[in-house]
Design an enzyme around this catalytic site. Sequence first.
Site, PDB file in Angstrom:
ATOM      1  N   GLN A 265       0.842  -1.196   0.000  1.00 40.36           N
ATOM      2  CA  GLN A 265       0.000   0.000   0.000  1.00 40.36           C
ATOM      3  C   GLN A 265       0.881   1.251   0.000  1.00 40.36           C
ATOM      4  O   GLN A 265       1.858   1.326   0.750  1.00 40.36           O
ATOM      5  CB  GLN A 265      -0.932   0.007   1.222  1.00 40.36           C
ATOM      6  CG  GLN A 265      -1.908  -1.159   1.261  1.00 40.36           C
ATOM      7  CD  GLN A 265      -2.958  -1.090   0.157  1.00 40.36           C
ATOM      8  OE1 GLN A 265      -3.119  -0.066  -0.497  1.00 40.36           O
ATOM      9  NE2 GLN A 265      -3.659  -2.194  -0.068  1.00 40.36           N
ATOM     10  N   TYR A 297      -6.138 -12.530  -2.674  1.00 39.96           N
ATOM     11  CA  TYR A 297      -5.277 -11.457  -3.198  1.00 39.96           C
ATOM     12  C   TYR A 297      -4.528 -10.829  -2.013  1.00 39.96           C
ATOM     13  O   TYR A 297      -4.616  -9.620  -1.773  1.00 39.96           O
ATOM     14  CB  TYR A 297      -6.106 -10.383  -3.914  1.00 39.96           C
ATOM     15  CG  TYR A 297      -7.084 -10.918  -4.929  1.00 39.96           C
ATOM     16  CD1 TYR A 297      -6.687 -11.153  -6.246  1.00 39.96           C
ATOM     17  CD2 TYR A 297      -8.412 -11.203  -4.580  1.00 39.96           C
ATOM     18  CE1 TYR A 297      -7.594 -11.649  -7.184  1.00 39.96           C
ATOM     19  CE2 TYR A 297      -9.317 -11.687  -5.516  1.00 39.96           C
ATOM     20  CZ  TYR A 297      -8.912 -11.903  -6.815  1.00 39.96           C
ATOM     21  OH  TYR A 297      -9.811 -12.383  -7.728  1.00 39.96           O
ATOM     22  N   GLU A 321      -2.224 -15.689  -3.033  1.00 41.10           N
ATOM     23  CA  GLU A 321      -1.541 -14.616  -3.755  1.00 41.10           C
ATOM     24  C   GLU A 321      -0.837 -15.210  -4.980  1.00 41.10           C
ATOM     25  O   GLU A 321      -0.190 -16.241  -4.891  1.00 41.10           O
ATOM     26  CB  GLU A 321      -0.521 -13.937  -2.819  1.00 41.10           C
ATOM     27  CG  GLU A 321       0.461 -13.017  -3.487  1.00 41.10           C
ATOM     28  CD  GLU A 321      -0.179 -11.857  -4.261  1.00 41.10           C
ATOM     29  OE1 GLU A 321      -1.152 -11.251  -3.773  1.00 41.10           O
ATOM     30  OE2 GLU A 321       0.310 -11.584  -5.378  1.00 41.10           O
ATOM     31  N   ASP A 363      -9.208  -8.489  -1.685  1.00 40.84           N
ATOM     32  CA  ASP A 363      -8.635  -7.178  -2.021  1.00 40.84           C
ATOM     33  C   ASP A 363      -8.012  -7.293  -3.411  1.00 40.84           C
ATOM     34  O   ASP A 363      -6.787  -7.316  -3.549  1.00 40.84           O
ATOM     35  CB  ASP A 363      -7.583  -6.817  -0.955  1.00 40.84           C
ATOM     36  CG  ASP A 363      -6.971  -5.441  -1.194  1.00 40.84           C
ATOM     37  OD1 ASP A 363      -7.414  -4.727  -2.116  1.00 40.84           O
ATOM     38  OD2 ASP A 363      -6.034  -5.087  -0.447  1.00 40.84           O
ATOM     39  N   CYS A 390     -10.153  -0.596  -4.818  1.00 37.42           N
ATOM     40  CA  CYS A 390      -9.582   0.724  -5.126  1.00 37.42           C
ATOM     41  C   CYS A 390     -10.276   1.348  -6.330  1.00 37.42           C
ATOM     42  O   CYS A 390      -9.951   2.472  -6.701  1.00 37.42           O
ATOM     43  CB  CYS A 390      -8.076   0.638  -5.338  1.00 37.42           C
ATOM     44  SG  CYS A 390      -7.607  -0.403  -6.709  1.00 37.42           S
TER      45      CYS A 390
HETATM   46  C1  LIG Z   1      -4.584  -4.665  -4.347  1.00 36.21           C
HETATM   47  S1  LIG Z   1      -3.317  -5.851  -4.019  1.00 36.21           S
HETATM   48  C2  LIG Z   1      -3.760  -6.285  -2.371  1.00 36.21           C
HETATM   49  C3  LIG Z   1      -2.684  -6.863  -1.514  1.00 36.21           C
HETATM   50  C4  LIG Z   1      -2.897  -6.851  -0.005  1.00 36.21           C
HETATM   51  N1  LIG Z   1      -4.240  -7.196   0.402  1.00 36.21           N
HETATM   52  C5  LIG Z   1      -2.504  -5.525   0.588  1.00 36.21           C
HETATM   53  O1  LIG Z   1      -3.393  -4.749   0.974  1.00 36.21           O
HETATM   54  O2  LIG Z   1      -1.300  -5.233   0.678  1.00 36.21           O
HETATM   55  C6  LIG Z   1      -3.812  -7.164  -5.030  1.00 36.21           C
HETATM   56  C7  LIG Z   1      -2.904  -8.365  -5.038  1.00 36.21           C
HETATM   57  O3  LIG Z   1      -3.522  -9.380  -5.850  1.00 36.21           O
HETATM   58  C8  LIG Z   1      -2.521 -10.099  -6.527  1.00 36.21           C
HETATM   59  N2  LIG Z   1      -3.212 -10.749  -7.664  1.00 36.21           N
HETATM   60  C9  LIG Z   1      -3.593 -10.222  -8.845  1.00 36.21           C
HETATM   61  N3  LIG Z   1      -4.292 -11.120  -9.563  1.00 36.21           N
HETATM   62  C10 LIG Z   1      -4.363 -12.251  -8.818  1.00 36.21           C
HETATM   63  C11 LIG Z   1      -4.985 -13.525  -8.987  1.00 36.21           C
HETATM   64  N4  LIG Z   1      -5.666 -13.799 -10.109  1.00 36.21           N
HETATM   65  N5  LIG Z   1      -4.881 -14.438  -8.019  1.00 36.21           N
HETATM   66  C12 LIG Z   1      -4.176 -14.155  -6.874  1.00 36.21           C
HETATM   67  N6  LIG Z   1      -3.580 -12.966  -6.642  1.00 36.21           N
HETATM   68  C13 LIG Z   1      -3.670 -12.021  -7.598  1.00 36.21           C
HETATM   69  C14 LIG Z   1      -1.483  -9.047  -6.876  1.00 36.21           C
HETATM   70  O4  LIG Z   1      -0.222  -9.656  -7.084  1.00 36.21           O
HETATM   71  C15 LIG Z   1      -1.517  -8.153  -5.633  1.00 36.21           C
HETATM   72  O5  LIG Z   1      -0.560  -8.582  -4.688  1.00 36.21           O
END
Ligand SMILES: C[S@@+](CC[C@H](N)C(=O)[O-])C[C@H]1O[C@@H](n2cnc3c(N)ncnc32)[C@H](O)[C@@H]1O
Length: 439
Positions: A265, A297, A321, A363, A390
Amino acid sequence: MSDDLVKLRPTGLAHGGWCVARYEGRVVFVRHTLPGETVLARVTERRSRLWRAEAVRILEPSPDRVPHVWPPAGPGGVGGADLGHVALAASRRWKAAVVQDTLRRIGHLDREVTVRALPGEDERDGLAWRTRVTLAVDDGGYPGMHPPRSGRVIRLSGMPLAVPEIDGHEVFGSRHAGASRLMVAAGSDGTTAVLTDGRGPDATRALVHHVTVPVPHGLPLGGSGRRPGTGHANQSDHGPGGGQPGHREGRLEIDYRTMPGTFWQVHREAPGALAGAVLAAGADLLAEGRAIIWDLYCGAGLLTVPLALTAGERASVWAVEADPHAGRAARRAGRDVPTAHVRVGDVESVAPRLPAPDLVVLDPPRRGAGRDVCAGIVHSRPRAVVYVACDPAALARDAATLRDGGYRLDDVVGLDMFPRTHHVECVARFTRDQHRDKE
Ligand SMILES: C[S@@+](CC[C@H](N)C(=O)[O-])C[C@H]1O[C@@H](n2cnc3c(N)ncnc32)[C@H](O)[C@@H]1O
């Protein structure tokens, strides 16, 4: 008046930092203004039914207007502070109105939304918060940023929305011949990392992020004493009751370590505020002490560790993740928390193999989780879903899928995690409709 200049009186707001005005029967999306103002605006794009413009002279200002906090991001300038001309409190009302309107238009969901400031925001005047900036490099090799929808680079001598260690960093003003992109990221201990086109000696040096998470009253703190590698649970008297007797609030102190290129973040206060808001949204199920929780995520485990520490020793948290670097960081953050389990892979393929959840926290990236993932969540029948978003439009689309699957939207809290810009983070809580269970 030149052909490109038009007189506009914006009356509404649209997602993306735009105000909406009408000119000779067509809709004009206009930046750098506020509803209720009269402005002279330069037209930057003409399509048959929609024009885009930017206000260059304010004829009648709104009472919510302030001098731009970062003039290089004003009209004709770089992106990155598109609400820099709006008083902070008014910018939070602006974002709340946009989220509310987006939920109504796209998701057909009527909810009152408020957007909260992060701790210390008004004192910082909405500046000095970014712990990561990505810069373009101009033809002379000097760093800068692009204006919106342009490939041009405007050279910059600093970035006041960034924390002081980035705003005053030596990358500004130095030459980076041959580079096209620079990224500067800061840990919470004052160290910085610079990546040139995604590479460099700092690329493999972890940044440390110390996070303080406020824990809602009544939730366990995962035992007391120091947890090596994660941090420690703490009791303090600084609760929502302003430290009044009987209002004790706990907090968790957790250390995370991420590679500079890994998702984290961006606002310095965001990790603690977001984790606290998620704990508050799921507090009823966490308090039961035996919930099975999915954290989809999960990134570097920002939410995984607080969820596991507050859910009790008979609960379990299953975090998913896709990025292996982030997954490794999440495992490391939760390595002394036996109820936290991190799975590296896509949510789409991993989630269906997890134990059936009581609570799903998700998320997803900006595009949202999408219909299939949301349908899978509905199918797994959690009692509640806490959705962190977001992008209000993606939230509205996914909220409609959850609603159609029998989940009621209880509450949406906005967090002003990107002050001076139009961006906003939302935490939405959904509960499974009991009546559907009886059908
Ligand atoms: C908005 S971030 C949220 C991370 C965490 N919740 C935080 O607040 O720090 C979204 C995360 O989803 C992961 N991501 C994207 N597509 C994904 C998928 N299909 N399956 C699993 N993770 C995924 C990205 O690598 C990223 O780390």
